[in-house]
Design an enzyme around this catalytic site. Structure first.
Site, short mmCIF file in Angstrom:
data_model
loop_
_atom_site.label_atom_id
_atom_site.label_comp_id
_atom_site.label_asym_id
_atom_site.label_seq_id
_atom_site.Cartn_x
_atom_site.Cartn_y
_atom_site.Cartn_z
N HIS A 21 0.83 -1.20 0.00
CA HIS A 21 0.00 0.00 0.00
C HIS A 21 0.86 1.25 0.00
O HIS A 21 2.04 1.22 0.36
CB HIS A 21 -0.92 0.02 1.23
CG HIS A 21 -0.19 0.07 2.54
ND1 HIS A 21 0.45 -1.03 3.08
CD2 HIS A 21 0.02 1.09 3.41
CE1 HIS A 21 1.01 -0.69 4.22
NE2 HIS A 21 0.77 0.61 4.44
N ASP A 77 0.54 4.88 1.83
CA ASP A 77 -0.21 5.33 3.00
C ASP A 77 -1.30 6.33 2.63
O ASP A 77 -1.07 7.30 1.89
CB ASP A 77 0.73 5.96 4.03
CG ASP A 77 1.52 4.93 4.80
OD1 ASP A 77 1.02 3.80 4.95
OD2 ASP A 77 2.64 5.24 5.24
N HIS A 100 4.72 -0.03 0.31
CA HIS A 100 5.43 -0.80 1.33
C HIS A 100 4.49 -1.78 2.00
O HIS A 100 3.26 -1.70 1.86
CB HIS A 100 6.08 0.13 2.37
CG HIS A 100 5.10 0.99 3.11
ND1 HIS A 100 4.60 2.17 2.60
CD2 HIS A 100 4.49 0.83 4.33
CE1 HIS A 100 3.78 2.71 3.46
NE2 HIS A 100 3.67 1.91 4.51
N ARG A 111 5.12 6.95 13.37
CA ARG A 111 5.21 7.51 12.02
C ARG A 111 4.80 8.98 12.04
O ARG A 111 3.79 9.35 12.64
CB ARG A 111 4.31 6.74 11.07
CG ARG A 111 4.54 7.10 9.59
CD ARG A 111 3.62 6.30 8.70
NE ARG A 111 2.28 6.88 8.64
CZ ARG A 111 1.18 6.20 8.32
NH1 ARG A 111 1.25 4.90 8.07
NH2 ARG A 111 0.00 6.80 8.29
#
Length: 381
Positions: A201, A203, A350, A366
């Protein structure tokens, strides 16, 4: 685990569209949004496992956090200002730079990201756009005050607040990834109806302005396993025949947050904002490098606009398989203590790997600055 699903009336919160989401710095009003639930087992540790090294980063789920829709903003891409010789980011003789593969992935030692000047941050944005994902070792990010970590990230864009993820209380901009110590049952449940944990995907691609330069830093890690895979969506585009590339240009695809929001609520989680659906070009262009990348992913892309379902499904499946099976344009990042991984979310996808079953903690944070609205430049042959 997230709290059980209980509906509550939303409270009045500051106007995040004009205050918080300008992302100049982390300001005070949001500390008033106290968390209503946290995972006490994560803080204390279970079954002989140590407590979390960074308890301030343990995830909370606050049902009173109700935010309005994100508003468009003008993003400035600092990588366009960078010196391509990288004198501030990669000073000659002071750093070790090791490429993981020819097209994607680099490991850097010897520079401290938190001390970079504005020129160094410009170079960081460009270097990551060119190398797609860069692992910076021996960093102090995890030891910074949460405000300082956010202040660093705000240079690269407006902070994104994830609609469903856990976050430290008062810091909804910090997206927390956490599997608690002693948690083995959820891994078994995860694989009860799946054969693989790979889930490619980009993000929150469903946002009108998805993230660009993105930061993920380790807080606790298993002794082995829990690596992250990355795929170079630029090289994937280049591998296609000119005729096929030309056909993809001009196509647009829908990206949906609805399923993620519904899944969160079904698991007893939260929904901070109403889910959105946005259209983006199937092939997008990076504003600094001018490189073109495939921009569809199986987690959030739903269909190609204007095609019938069967046509859309076939084309998307080909693109997903092309990216997922492209081991010759992928990189695997192994986490070490004090690592910050920086990637460009516009030109990569990723997947985390769930491959450890001994109950060790995996805990990361994150920082997710938003970037420009995806755009496409003409096909060049």
């Amino acid at each position: 685990m997230a709290p059980s699903a209980v509906e509550v009336e939303p409270i009045t919160v500051p106007d995040v569209a004009t205050l918080k989401l300008q992302a100049v710095s982390h300001s005070g009003p949001y500390k008033e949004l106290a968390a209503t639930k946290y995972d006490p087992d994560a803080e204390a540790g279970l079954k002989g496992h140590d407590a979390a090294k960074y308890p301030d980063y343990l995830p909370t789920w606050d049902r009173t956090e109700k935010y309005p829709p994100l508003q468009p903003f003008e993003h400035y891409e600092h990588g366009q200002d960078a010196d391509p010789s990288y004198p501030n980011l990669l000073p000659e003789g002071a750093v070790s730079v090791t490429d993981l593969t020819p097209t994607i992935g680099t490991e850097v030692r010897g520079i401290q990201l938190s001390t970079l000047s504005a020129a160094g941050k410009d170079e960081l944005a460009r270097f990551v756009a060119e190398r797609k994902v860069v692992a910076f070792r021996d960093q102090d990010f995890a030891d910074l005050a949460l405000d300082k970590a956010l202040d660093f990230g705000s240079y690269f864009g407006r902070h994104h607040i994830h609609p469903t993820s856990g976050a430290p209380p008062g810091y909804p901009e910090l997206h927390v990834v956490h599997r608690g110590a002693g948690d083995t049952s959820s891994v078994d449940q995860f694989f009860a109806n799946r054969t693989s944990s790979v889930a490619w995907h980009s993000d929150v691609s469903y946002e009108q302005q998805p993230p660009g330069t993105t930061f993920l830093y380790i807080l606790d890690k298993p002794s082995t396993g829990g690596d992250t895979l990355f795929v170079d969506a630029v090289e994937a585009y280049r591998r296609l025949s000119p005729l096929f590339r030309e056909r993809l240009h001009g196509l647009r695809a829908t990206h949906s947050a609805v399923e993620q929001a519904n899944g969160s609520l079904a698991r007893g989680g939260i929904k901070r904002r109403e889910p959105v659906v946005n259209e983006h070009p199937v092939i997008r262009t990076h504003p600094t490098t001018g490189e073109k990348a495939i921009y569809v992913n199986p987690q959030f892309t739903r269909d190609i606009v204007g095609l019938k379902k069967e046509e859309s499904d076939v084309l998307l499946k080909f693109l997903y398989d092309h990216l997922g099976y492209g081991a010759d344009f992928q990189a695997r990042v192994k986490w070490e203590e004090r690592t910050v991984v920086v990637w460009d979310n516009r030109v990569t996808q990723h997947s985390a790997l769930v491959d450890w079953k001994d109950g060790q903690r995996r805990h990361l944070a994150r920082i997710t600055p938003q970037a420009e609205r995806p755009f496409e430049t003409p096909f060049e042959g």
